[in-house]
Design an enzyme around this catalytic site. Structure first.
Site, PDB file in Angstrom:
ATOM      1  N   HIS A  25      57.180  98.224  20.115  1.00 45.02           N
ATOM      2  CA  HIS A  25      57.839  97.879  21.387  1.00 45.02           C
ATOM      3  C   HIS A  25      57.333  98.807  22.502  1.00 45.02           C
ATOM      4  O   HIS A  25      57.040  98.352  23.606  1.00 45.02           O
ATOM      5  CB  HIS A  25      59.366  98.071  21.285  1.00 45.02           C
ATOM      6  CG  HIS A  25      60.059  97.158  20.327  1.00 45.02           C
ATOM      7  ND1 HIS A  25      60.835  97.627  19.298  1.00 45.02           N
ATOM      8  CD2 HIS A  25      60.112  95.811  20.245  1.00 45.02           C
ATOM      9  CE1 HIS A  25      61.350  96.597  18.625  1.00 45.02           C
ATOM     10  NE2 HIS A  25      60.917  95.486  19.177  1.00 45.02           N
ATOM     11  N   LYS A  49      76.239  89.524  15.864  1.00 47.75           N
ATOM     12  CA  LYS A  49      75.147  90.075  15.061  1.00 47.75           C
ATOM     13  C   LYS A  49      75.436  91.529  14.714  1.00 47.75           C
ATOM     14  O   LYS A  49      75.702  92.341  15.611  1.00 47.75           O
ATOM     15  CB  LYS A  49      73.836  89.967  15.852  1.00 47.75           C
ATOM     16  CG  LYS A  49      72.600  90.070  14.999  1.00 47.75           C
ATOM     17  CD  LYS A  49      71.371  89.758  15.831  1.00 47.75           C
ATOM     18  CE  LYS A  49      70.122  90.285  15.185  1.00 47.75           C
ATOM     19  NZ  LYS A  49      68.945  90.115  16.053  1.00 47.75           N
ATOM     20  N   ARG A  98      52.990  89.544  17.420  1.00 42.11           N
ATOM     21  CA  ARG A  98      52.291  90.378  16.440  1.00 42.11           C
ATOM     22  C   ARG A  98      51.343  89.588  15.565  1.00 42.11           C
ATOM     23  O   ARG A  98      50.250  89.998  15.263  1.00 42.11           O
ATOM     24  CB  ARG A  98      53.290  91.102  15.532  1.00 42.11           C
ATOM     25  CG  ARG A  98      54.077  92.177  16.223  1.00 42.11           C
ATOM     26  CD  ARG A  98      55.248  92.587  15.400  1.00 42.11           C
ATOM     27  NE  ARG A  98      56.124  91.435  15.155  1.00 42.11           N
ATOM     28  CZ  ARG A  98      57.297  91.491  14.564  1.00 42.11           C
ATOM     29  NH1 ARG A  98      57.731  92.633  14.118  1.00 42.11           N
ATOM     30  NH2 ARG A  98      58.035  90.414  14.389  1.00 42.11           N
ATOM     31  N   SER A 136      61.583  96.264  13.458  1.00 42.94           N
ATOM     32  CA  SER A 136      62.771  97.125  13.385  1.00 42.94           C
ATOM     33  C   SER A 136      63.408  97.018  12.003  1.00 42.94           C
ATOM     34  O   SER A 136      63.859  98.023  11.442  1.00 42.94           O
ATOM     35  CB  SER A 136      63.803  96.706  14.432  1.00 42.94           C
ATOM     36  OG  SER A 136      63.253  96.784  15.712  1.00 42.94           O
TER      37      SER A 136
HETATM   38  O1  PNS Z   1      64.052  91.336  19.397  1.00 41.51           O
HETATM   39  P1  PNS Z   1      64.497  89.926  19.150  1.00 41.51           P
HETATM   40  O2  PNS Z   1      65.743  89.935  18.294  1.00 41.51           O
HETATM   41  O3  PNS Z   1      63.396  89.066  18.596  1.00 41.51           O
HETATM   42  O4  PNS Z   1      64.917  89.302  20.580  1.00 41.51           O
HETATM   43  C1  PNS Z   1      65.413  88.014  20.666  1.00 41.51           C
HETATM   44  C2  PNS Z   1      65.966  87.706  22.078  1.00 41.51           C
HETATM   45  C3  PNS Z   1      66.974  88.740  22.497  1.00 41.51           C
HETATM   46  C4  PNS Z   1      64.819  87.696  23.057  1.00 41.51           C
HETATM   47  C5  PNS Z   1      66.600  86.289  22.010  1.00 41.51           C
HETATM   48  O5  PNS Z   1      67.498  86.238  20.940  1.00 41.51           O
HETATM   49  C6  PNS Z   1      67.330  85.886  23.287  1.00 41.51           C
HETATM   50  O6  PNS Z   1      66.725  85.696  24.318  1.00 41.51           O
HETATM   51  N1  PNS Z   1      68.664  85.764  23.207  1.00 41.51           N
HETATM   52  C7  PNS Z   1      69.484  85.382  24.328  1.00 41.51           C
HETATM   53  C8  PNS Z   1      70.078  83.990  24.136  1.00 41.51           C
HETATM   54  C9  PNS Z   1      69.239  82.912  24.803  1.00 41.51           C
HETATM   55  O7  PNS Z   1      68.879  82.999  25.973  1.00 41.51           O
HETATM   56  N2  PNS Z   1      68.950  81.835  24.046  1.00 41.51           N
HETATM   57  C10 PNS Z   1      68.199  80.701  24.538  1.00 41.51           C
HETATM   58  C11 PNS Z   1      66.710  80.876  24.479  1.00 41.51           C
HETATM   59  S1  PNS Z   1      66.081  80.426  22.946  1.00 41.51           S
END
Ligand code: PNS
Length: 169
Positions: A25, A49, A98, A136
Site C-alpha cells: 500500500h 466486517k 497486484r 494484509s
Molecule cells: O482494501 P479493500 O478491502 O480491497 O478495499 C475495498 C474497498 C474499501 C475499496 C471497497 O470495499 C469499497 O469501496 N467499499 C465501499 C462500498 C461501495 O462503495 N461499494 C460499491 C462499489 S463496488
C-alpha cells in the site's frame, strides 16, 4: 492543504481496509503522490466486517507513517465510496493491481462506481514486483504464526501487531 487549492480532477482517493497497511500500500501511495498533488487515504469503516485493528487504530497508524507528507490526508469512510469522493471533491480513485487474480474484483468495482457516479475515474497502479504477493491478510496470518513481517510492513505496523497480539494472548 485546503480543498479549494487542488482542482477536483487532481484530488485522488486511495480507499481500502488497510487492516493493516502494508509496504505494498505504501508503495502505491508513494507512487501516487508523484502523480497527484493531494491524496486522501480513505479507510473503510464497516461495522459488519471484523477487523484486527479498529478504524481509529488504522487511521492513527497511517497518519503516523505519512506524518511528513502534508498533501496526504487520512479519513474514515462508510457507505458508498463514490459518495465519499464527491463529498471530498475528488474524482480519481486509485487502486493497486497486484496480479491477474485482483482483476475481476477490481474491474467489477470500478465499473460499478462508474455506473453510480460517471464522473469518478478509477486508476490502477501496479506495486513494485517485490510486493505482488503481499496482502494484509497474509501479513496477519504470518505474524500470528510467529513469522517475520519486518520486510512486509512499516515499522509502526510491526510494533502495533506485537502490541495487539500481546493483548490477545
Ligand atoms: O482494501 P479493500 O478491502 O480491497 O478495499 C475495498 C474497498 C474499501 C475499496 C471497497 O470495499 C469499497 O469501496 N467499499 C465501499 C462500498 C461501495 O462503495 N461499494 C460499491 C462499489 S463496488
Amino acid at each position: 492543504m485546503k480543498k479549494s487549492r487542488t482542482p477536483m480532477e487532481k484530488r485522488a482517493i486511495y480507499p481500502g481496509s488497510f487492516d493493516p497497511i502494508t509496504n505494498g500500500h505504501v508503495d502505491i501511495i508513494l507512487r501516487g503522490e508523484k502523480l497527484f498533488p493531494h491524496i486522501l487515504i480513505a479507510v473503510l469503516e464497516n461495522p459488519k466486517k471484523k477487523t484486527l485493528f479498529s478504524t481509529a487504530e488504522r487511521i492513527k497508524i497511517i497518519r503516523e507513517i505519512f506524518k511528513d507528507h502534508s498533501h496526504i490526508e487520512v479519513r474514515a469512510f462508510r457507505g458508498l465510496l463514490v459518495e465519499f469522493a464527491k463529498k471530498h471533491y475528488a474524482r480519481i480513485v486509485i487502486r493497486g493491481l497486484r496480479a491477474v487474480s485482483d482483476f475481476e474484483y477490481e474491474f467489477q468495482m470500478a465499473l460499478m462506481n462508474k455506473k453510480i457516479n460517471p464522473t469518478v475515474e478509477t486508476i490502477f497502479m501496479m506495486p513494485s514486483v517485490k510486493y505482488t504477493f503481499l496482502s494484509s491478510s497474509l501479513v496477519k496470518e504470518v505474524f500470528a504464526l510467529g513469522g517475520c513481517v519486518s520486510d512486509l510492513v512499516p515499522l509502526v505496523v510491526e510494533k502495533r501487531l506485537h502490541e495487539k497480539f500481546q493483548k490477545l494472548k
